[in-house]
Design a protein around this motif. Structure first.
Motif, PDB file in Angstrom:
ATOM      1  N   GLN A 231       0.796  -1.240   0.000  1.00 41.99           N
ATOM      2  CA  GLN A 231       0.000   0.000   0.000  1.00 41.99           C
ATOM      3  C   GLN A 231       0.821   1.279   0.000  1.00 41.99           C
ATOM      4  O   GLN A 231       0.462   2.266  -0.596  1.00 41.99           O
ATOM      5  N   ARG A 232       1.925   1.277   0.764  1.00 41.07           N
ATOM      6  CA  ARG A 232       2.585   2.563   0.982  1.00 41.07           C
ATOM      7  C   ARG A 232       4.084   2.480   0.856  1.00 41.07           C
ATOM      8  O   ARG A 232       4.678   1.418   0.943  1.00 41.07           O
ATOM      9  N   TYR A 260       0.633   3.983  -4.907  1.00 41.08           N
ATOM     10  CA  TYR A 260       1.075   3.857  -3.510  1.00 41.08           C
ATOM     11  C   TYR A 260       0.774   5.152  -2.756  1.00 41.08           C
ATOM     12  O   TYR A 260       0.814   6.249  -3.330  1.00 41.08           O
ATOM     13  N   GLU A 261       0.509   5.015  -1.475  1.00 39.18           N
ATOM     14  CA  GLU A 261       0.465   6.194  -0.601  1.00 39.18           C
ATOM     15  C   GLU A 261       1.896   6.562  -0.250  1.00 39.18           C
ATOM     16  O   GLU A 261       2.692   5.684   0.074  1.00 39.18           O
ATOM     17  N   GLU A 263       4.535   8.434   2.215  1.00 41.57           N
ATOM     18  CA  GLU A 263       4.742   9.025   3.536  1.00 41.57           C
ATOM     19  C   GLU A 263       6.178   9.508   3.627  1.00 41.57           C
ATOM     20  O   GLU A 263       7.097   8.715   3.734  1.00 41.57           O
TER      21      GLU A 263
END
Ligand SMILES: *Cc1c(COP(=O)(O)O)cnc(C)c1O
Length: 341
Positions: A231-232, A260-261, A263
């Motif tokens: 996901q990230r 994708y997220e 961060e």
């Protein structure tokens, strides 16, 4: 000269294109460049040369890739030239026009085009600045004379024989460098990171050291650090503690496109323990592109990341980037500069 002239088996960066571009800065003048490459040759330097005593030197590292259509293209030329300008300014030396750096890179690549191996090899390009002021008393003064030059190295695949997951040691006390030099690609940083890296190789069988002073992850001696799962993607936010990689920025852009997220934030080492159970970790940089991390040595413990093998998300991101670099897919962000000739 190395007797091994095969870029796929010779040590990375031990072979050179036979031309280079050179500009000189004389005291009180501006950078002068003859406008073309010349045969690669040694410099003659005064033993008091500023760079040799006081570390007034910085560099860039970028690549030209043979495209699937046979042409040659430099990856993210403008971004590397702009970063070199910032490094030179950080050394408080006279800054050349960014266009001059770009021109010298293009001319050097063009002159050495025939040395470029086909993919997965490439032509590694090394623009370099050295302060040449021959004054021992100039310890607390910038060098206001300099040589700016661009050499090239035919290089093979960084991972000859296939991608091997790395073991990285997490150093929680010693920083890689000082804050005022964190974002500068200056020679001084590499020799500073060397001692801890050699110690970690000896004591922890580590390939690289991940510097995390106070438990706060920054980067290794020459690459940026990422966590990724399905996901990230997580990496440190831009601050003055680390070198802002062009590969890092490229991967974040491509990861966004892939859904994708993102961060960008502080990554505490405690997070690794939980992450290791399901996620992946990798290093990024121009030379190796993306290097999977298989094992982390952390506070005396060896922690395996996932199954210890290169993860699917890591390889997916790597492919997304190399596909653009090699002209296999569209270049939607204009990252490639095609070299004439
Ligand atoms: C060059 C370098 C990197 C990677 O930067 P790229 O632009 O991706 O090649 C990362 N960290 C350090 C300390 C570097 O010198």
């Amino acid at each position: 000269m190395n007797a091994n002239t095969d870029p796929f088996t010779a040590p990375f960066g031990s072979l050179f294109g036979d031309q280079f571009t050179v500009a000189t800065l004389d005291v009180g003048g501006d950078y002068t460049y003859p406008g073309h490459a010349v045969p690669l040759e040694n410099f003659s330097l005064h033993p008091a040369t500023h760079a040799l005593h006081y570390g007034s030197t910085c560099f860039e590292g970028l690549k030209a890739h043979r495209q699937v259509d046979g042409s040659l293209a430099v990856f993210r030329l403008a971004d590397h030239a702009a970063r070199m300008v910032r490094s030179i300014a950080g050394l408080r030396m006279q800054v050349p026009d960014v266009d001059l750096i770009q021109t010298m890179i293009v001319d050097s690549v063009e002159a050495n085009a025939s040395f470029t191996p086909s993919a997965p090899g490439s032509l590694y390009v090394r623009p370099t600045l050295i302060g040449t002021l021959p004054i021992i008393g100039a310890a607390a003064a910038p060098s206001d004379s300099a040589i700016l030059y661009v050499i090239t190295c035919p290089v093979g695949d960084y991972f000859a024989g296939g991608i091997r997951p790395l073991t990285i040691h997490i150093e929680t006390e010693i920083p890689r460098t000082t804050p005022q030099f964190g974002t500068i690609k200056g020679g001084a940083n590499y020799v500073m990171a060397l001692g801890p890296t050699l110690d970690a190789k000896r004591d922890h069988a580590a390939d690289q050291v991940l510097f995390a002073p106070g438990g706060d992850i920054t980067e290794t001696g020459a690459s940026n650090f990422f966590l990724v799962d399905d996901q990230r993607i997580i990496t440190r936010h831009l601050d003055n503690s680390f070198l802002h990689g062009v590969t890092r920025a490229s991967l974040l852009t491509l990861a966004t496109d892939l859904g994708y997220e993102i961060e960008e934030r502080a990554v505490p080492i405690e997070e690794l323990r939980a992450w290791a159970e399901h996620g992946e970790a990798f290093l990024s940089g121009t030379a190796a592109v993306v290097a999977p991390v298989g094992t982390v040595s952390i506070l005396g413990e060896q922690l395996q990341i996932g199954d210890g093998q290169p993860g699917t998300n890591t390889l997916r991101l790597r492919d997304a980037l190399t596909n653009i670099q090699l002209g296999k897919v569209d270049d939607p962000y204009g990252w490639l500069t095609t070299i004439p000739g």
